[in-house]
Design a protein around this motif. Sequence first.
Motif: not given
Lengths: 251, 390
Positions: A90, A92, B334-336, B338-342, B347, B354
Amino acid sequence: MLEIKNLHVKLADEDRVIINGLNLKVEAGEVHAIMGPNGSGKSTLSYVLSGREGYEVTEGSVTYKGEDLLAMEPDVRAAKGVFLAFQYPIEIPGVATMQFLKVALNSQKKARGEKELSTPDFMRLVKERAARLNISPDMLKRPVNVGFSGGEKKRAEILQMAVLEPALCVLDETDSGLDIDAMRVVADGVNSLRSPDRAMIVITHYQRLLDYIIPDQVHVLSHGRIVKSGDKSLALELESRGYAEFAEEAA
Amino acid sequence: MNVIVPKTAAELNYGLSLPHRKMEDWRWTDLRQLIDRPYPPRQTVIASTKDVGRLLKSSPFAKVAGTRMVFVNGHYSAEHSQLKNEHLASRVKIDEPVINMNAAFATDGARLKISDTADTPVELLFISTNADPRTIATRNVIEIEKGASATLIETHLGEGAYLSNSVTEISVGEGARLDRVKAELEATDAIHLSHAEFTLSKNTVLNDFTLTSGAKTNRQNGTVEFKGQGTDAKISGAFMLGGKQHADTRLMIDHQVPRCTSRELFKCVMDDHARGIFQGKVVVQRGAQKTDGKQSSHALLLSETAEFDAKPELEIFADDVICGHGATSGDLNHDHLFYLMSRGISASDAKSLLIAAFVGEAFDVIVHEGIKEALVKFSNKWLSEHRREA
């Protein structure tokens, strides 16, 4: 390390079932390849393991190091050592790669009760790992994945993996969109992370990646379940015969 | 048919009519309603040294500014300033509600002429101390002379319930350059009304940034007039609003001559019941060929009850121009998240990262690193005060 039992997964807002009774056991030190045709549920499996929203587990369990993985938030999974290398990393905007890596690493360390890395120590670590993957310092200054080529994105994923040093690496079609030279760099990066206490699940459509990352076991996924398992020779067999027989078998 | 509307208490006190929602430019910011009690103008309030000292220190730019001009409750304070206030005549004669109010009630203001290169930032600091509700109006006239260059900070701070009205006229001479940062950090009970009028000569560079994060009600007008060819203006802004804050920015970019470039970028973050409004108009006058004008406003709504209204307008009377506008509004991607959380980021940290990245884009217009750092620090502080768990 990881045990998936009778896993059933459907899309959260549709009735479509994607994973349909999947069983898989992966021990520390092992590399498992999961192969299968498009739509067999490979990517869904990677997302369910990493905790992406939009999927609903209707049956079965996933146990990671003795704990219920599915009950954990994505960030908790990551801190406990689960890492997904995205098929489509993704972009960012506005978050510099270096800053992102530092926040990620130190968040994980904090969650595990370990000492956070100082900025100089962190910089040294990243520079050393980045050099091995042919990642320029300039790329690290850019926002996460923004303006990266396909190959750069994949290398950046492996860099994250090398910096975060997870226990369970899930690589989702890491070979897609890579030419042979880029694939070799990525595979070298992955191989250098192989260790007796680290497990890897390599998801791929084609056999060629497995020439470089030699798996201990190969599984064929079809219609959301594993229909055949074997050693690395199974991948070669699939390469010559295709997926047709498995598609029919499961249908 | 004329409908006679009874005057409000504030209007009677002012002896002026206030703009209301039937006027197109004021449809979102009905001052007849919002100025809900009299704020008597021209009040003399003696500020305690302690209050002034506290407010002076609370400017995010306290350590950045090389020199300061300080205005306390609408009057120049030589004691706290390091620059002499000159005498420059005001030229703006537009019939506009904020300017009309200012013309009637202004007590003082900065008169600043810059003739060479001012390397260290000059801060104009307007502070209002806590006292009975009142109107504090200042009129500033700033002249950047031919070939000169300057970095100016304009900070508005205060405590208590007051109405601050600030009109600033800025002229940038031929070949000159101005980097200007305005921070509207008024007290949470305050009303802030302002008008900035820019006149740009040929081959000038203007980089303007406004942070809007204070006051319960805010209306900021900006007019940029291109008077000479080859001029480049970048106007950016960031809203960071929460509670029931209301902020309305109206910009008018007036291309009167050919070959000028204008860029507007506004990044607006609204939490709780906050409401942000961006009205941006770009006019390309007859003959202003080769104009390159683009504006965009982007809103990030952190709650279901936050609101953002955008009204972009283009008025083009030339045929060889590039002009465009865009406006977006939404919540975090939400994709951003999720990527950070992964990658192990919680959160709430992922959200803060972000949001900071979102508003941070508007800071890019700022050349001075120290000012940019001060703003990043401010936005991180704001985020830590407005963070909520996922």
